[in-house]
Design a protein around this motif. Sequence first.
Motif, PDB file in Angstrom:
ATOM      1  N   ALA A  73     -15.884 -16.304 -45.003  1.00 18.18           N
ATOM      2  CA  ALA A  73     -14.705 -16.458 -44.148  1.00 18.18           C
ATOM      3  C   ALA A  73     -14.127 -15.093 -43.779  1.00 18.18           C
ATOM      4  O   ALA A  73     -13.747 -14.862 -42.625  1.00 18.18           O
ATOM      5  N   GLY A  74     -14.080 -14.185 -44.739  1.00 21.83           N
ATOM      6  CA  GLY A  74     -13.588 -12.838 -44.456  1.00 21.83           C
ATOM      7  C   GLY A  74     -14.473 -12.095 -43.473  1.00 21.83           C
ATOM      8  O   GLY A  74     -13.988 -11.453 -42.535  1.00 21.83           O
ATOM      9  N   ILE A  75     -15.781 -12.196 -43.660  1.00 16.43           N
ATOM     10  CA  ILE A  75     -16.718 -11.545 -42.746  1.00 16.43           C
ATOM     11  C   ILE A  75     -16.609 -12.153 -41.355  1.00 16.43           C
ATOM     12  O   ILE A  75     -16.612 -11.441 -40.345  1.00 16.43           O
ATOM     13  N   ALA A  76     -16.508 -13.482 -41.285  1.00 12.17           N
ATOM     14  CA  ALA A  76     -16.393 -14.155 -39.992  1.00 12.17           C
ATOM     15  C   ALA A  76     -15.113 -13.720 -39.277  1.00 12.17           C
ATOM     16  O   ALA A  76     -15.121 -13.485 -38.061  1.00 12.17           O
ATOM     17  N   LEU A  77     -14.020 -13.597 -40.004  1.00 14.46           N
ATOM     18  CA  LEU A  77     -12.751 -13.170 -39.405  1.00 14.46           C
ATOM     19  C   LEU A  77     -12.862 -11.746 -38.870  1.00 14.46           C
ATOM     20  O   LEU A  77     -12.422 -11.460 -37.751  1.00 14.46           O
ATOM     21  N   MET A  78     -13.469 -10.858 -39.641  1.00 14.96           N
ATOM     22  CA  MET A  78     -13.634  -9.472 -39.190  1.00 14.96           C
ATOM     23  C   MET A  78     -14.558  -9.401 -37.973  1.00 14.96           C
ATOM     24  O   MET A  78     -14.294  -8.668 -37.022  1.00 14.96           O
ATOM     25  N   SER A  79     -15.640 -10.172 -37.988  1.00 14.10           N
ATOM     26  CA  SER A  79     -16.568 -10.192 -36.861  1.00 14.10           C
ATOM     27  C   SER A  79     -15.876 -10.706 -35.604  1.00 14.10           C
ATOM     28  O   SER A  79     -16.024 -10.145 -34.513  1.00 14.10           O
ATOM     29  N   PHE A  80     -15.114 -11.789 -35.748  1.00 15.29           N
ATOM     30  CA  PHE A  80     -14.382 -12.353 -34.609  1.00 15.29           C
ATOM     31  C   PHE A  80     -13.376 -11.344 -34.071  1.00 15.29           C
ATOM     32  O   PHE A  80     -13.237 -11.160 -32.857  1.00 15.29           O
ATOM     33  N   THR A  81     -12.660 -10.670 -34.962  1.00 21.47           N
ATOM     34  CA  THR A  81     -11.660  -9.689 -34.552  1.00 21.47           C
ATOM     35  C   THR A  81     -12.312  -8.572 -33.751  1.00 21.47           C
ATOM     36  O   THR A  81     -11.801  -8.162 -32.700  1.00 21.47           O
ATOM     37  N   GLU A  82     -13.454  -8.080 -34.230  1.00 27.98           N
ATOM     38  CA  GLU A  82     -14.151  -7.014 -33.499  1.00 27.98           C
ATOM     39  C   GLU A  82     -14.668  -7.523 -32.156  1.00 27.98           C
ATOM     40  O   GLU A  82     -14.570  -6.840 -31.142  1.00 27.98           O
ATOM     41  N   THR A  83     -15.203  -8.735 -32.136  1.00 29.31           N
ATOM     42  CA  THR A  83     -15.732  -9.302 -30.899  1.00 29.31           C
ATOM     43  C   THR A  83     -14.650  -9.406 -29.837  1.00 29.31           C
ATOM     44  O   THR A  83     -14.834  -8.969 -28.697  1.00 29.31           O
TER      45      THR A  83
ATOM     46  N   GLY B 155     -19.758  -6.163 -30.626  1.00 30.46           N
ATOM     47  CA  GLY B 155     -19.440  -4.877 -31.229  1.00 30.46           C
ATOM     48  C   GLY B 155     -19.226  -3.808 -30.183  1.00 30.46           C
ATOM     49  O   GLY B 155     -19.698  -3.917 -29.042  1.00 30.46           O
ATOM     50  N   ALA B 156     -18.519  -2.776 -30.567  1.00 31.72           N
ATOM     51  CA  ALA B 156     -18.177  -1.711 -29.636  1.00 31.72           C
ATOM     52  C   ALA B 156     -19.395  -0.941 -29.167  1.00 31.72           C
ATOM     53  O   ALA B 156     -19.501  -0.586 -27.996  1.00 31.72           O
ATOM     54  N   SER B 157     -20.346  -0.675 -30.063  1.00 27.25           N
ATOM     55  CA  SER B 157     -21.470   0.173 -29.671  1.00 27.25           C
ATOM     56  C   SER B 157     -22.334  -0.473 -28.600  1.00 27.25           C
ATOM     57  O   SER B 157     -22.647   0.153 -27.585  1.00 27.25           O
ATOM     58  N   GLN B 158     -22.724  -1.754 -28.790  1.00 24.24           N
ATOM     59  CA  GLN B 158     -23.567  -2.377 -27.771  1.00 24.24           C
ATOM     60  C   GLN B 158     -22.809  -2.607 -26.464  1.00 24.24           C
ATOM     61  O   GLN B 158     -23.371  -2.481 -25.377  1.00 24.24           O
ATOM     62  N   THR B 159     -21.518  -2.909 -26.546  1.00 24.11           N
ATOM     63  CA  THR B 159     -20.726  -3.091 -25.333  1.00 24.11           C
ATOM     64  C   THR B 159     -20.605  -1.769 -24.581  1.00 24.11           C
ATOM     65  O   THR B 159     -20.754  -1.729 -23.353  1.00 24.11           O
TER      66      THR B 159
ATOM     67  N   PRO C 131     -10.044 -16.064 -26.522  1.00 27.78           N
ATOM     68  CA  PRO C 131     -10.357 -16.027 -27.954  1.00 27.78           C
ATOM     69  C   PRO C 131     -11.004 -17.325 -28.453  1.00 27.78           C
ATOM     70  O   PRO C 131     -11.926 -17.290 -29.257  1.00 27.78           O
ATOM     71  N   ASN C 132     -10.525 -18.473 -27.970  1.00 23.32           N
ATOM     72  CA  ASN C 132     -11.096 -19.749 -28.420  1.00 23.32           C
ATOM     73  C   ASN C 132     -12.561 -19.888 -28.011  1.00 23.32           C
ATOM     74  O   ASN C 132     -13.400 -20.331 -28.790  1.00 23.32           O
ATOM     75  N   ARG C 133     -12.868 -19.496 -26.782  1.00 26.22           N
ATOM     76  CA  ARG C 133     -14.253 -19.587 -26.304  1.00 26.22           C
ATOM     77  C   ARG C 133     -15.144 -18.607 -27.048  1.00 26.22           C
ATOM     78  O   ARG C 133     -16.286 -18.910 -27.372  1.00 26.22           O
ATOM     79  N   GLU C 134     -14.645 -17.410 -27.309  1.00 24.37           N
ATOM     80  CA  GLU C 134     -15.418 -16.408 -28.045  1.00 24.37           C
ATOM     81  C   GLU C 134     -15.703 -16.901 -29.466  1.00 24.37           C
ATOM     82  O   GLU C 134     -16.820 -16.775 -29.966  1.00 24.37           O
ATOM     83  N   LEU C 135     -14.686 -17.468 -30.111  1.00 25.43           N
ATOM     84  CA  LEU C 135     -14.856 -17.983 -31.470  1.00 25.43           C
ATOM     85  C   LEU C 135     -15.856 -19.127 -31.488  1.00 25.43           C
ATOM     86  O   LEU C 135     -16.739 -19.179 -32.350  1.00 25.43           O
ATOM     87  N   LEU C 136     -15.753 -20.031 -30.543  1.00 23.69           N
ATOM     88  CA  LEU C 136     -16.679 -21.162 -30.460  1.00 23.69           C
ATOM     89  C   LEU C 136     -18.111 -20.679 -30.209  1.00 23.69           C
ATOM     90  O   LEU C 136     -19.056 -21.112 -30.879  1.00 23.69           O
ATOM     91  N   ALA C 137     -18.279 -19.761 -29.263  1.00 25.66           N
ATOM     92  CA  ALA C 137     -19.625 -19.257 -28.944  1.00 25.66           C
ATOM     93  C   ALA C 137     -20.241 -18.521 -30.126  1.00 25.66           C
ATOM     94  O   ALA C 137     -21.414 -18.739 -30.468  1.00 25.66           O
ATOM     95  N   THR C 138     -19.473 -17.661 -30.769  1.00 18.52           N
ATOM     96  CA  THR C 138     -19.993 -16.919 -31.921  1.00 18.52           C
ATOM     97  C   THR C 138     -20.305 -17.867 -33.074  1.00 18.52           C
ATOM     98  O   THR C 138     -21.345 -17.747 -33.721  1.00 18.52           O
ATOM     99  N   GLY C 139     -19.407 -18.817 -33.325  1.00 16.77           N
ATOM    100  CA  GLY C 139     -19.633 -19.774 -34.409  1.00 16.77           C
ATOM    101  C   GLY C 139     -20.859 -20.628 -34.191  1.00 16.77           C
ATOM    102  O   GLY C 139     -21.688 -20.806 -35.092  1.00 16.77           O
TER     103      GLY C 139
END
Length: 146
Positions: free
Chosen positions: A76-86, A128-132, A103-111
């Motif tokens: 859950a912590g990793i998912a939250l950090m990943s979502f925040t960065e995304t 992530g910032a580097s690939q973007t 944010p809702n669509r991004e969370l749904l797509a990533t999940g």
Amino acid sequence: NTLAVGLATIAILIALKHFYPKSPAPLIAVGCGIGAVAALGLQAHGVEIVGRIPTGLPPFEKPDLSLIEGLWAAAAGIALMSFTETIACGRAFVQSGESLPSPNRELLATGLSNITGAVFGSMPAGGGASQTAVNRQVGARSQLAE
């Protein structure tokens, strides 16, 4: 021998960045390395290679549900950090005329991508910032490039 390959790769990256800044320099450098291994037989000269890479799709794996209890908090912590960065990267790199990411669509797509990928043994997905930044630098305009 491995040092020479590394230095040649760095030289290719620097040259392409200088002379052709919009080129996919890392992709070209890796392609040159692969070509050099094949053409010059560098493996026989001490340059290690990855070896055989399996072809096709990985097999379906039934998730081991017994791991949920021990891993849910960290996951859950990793998912939250990943979502925040995304979502932060999505908002930071939005250009004029583009809409802000939802944010809702991004969370749904990533999940959904991570749930689907999990049963095939993929690495977790997230923005992530580097690939973007690389995509923006070379002029990528589609979702497929991301």
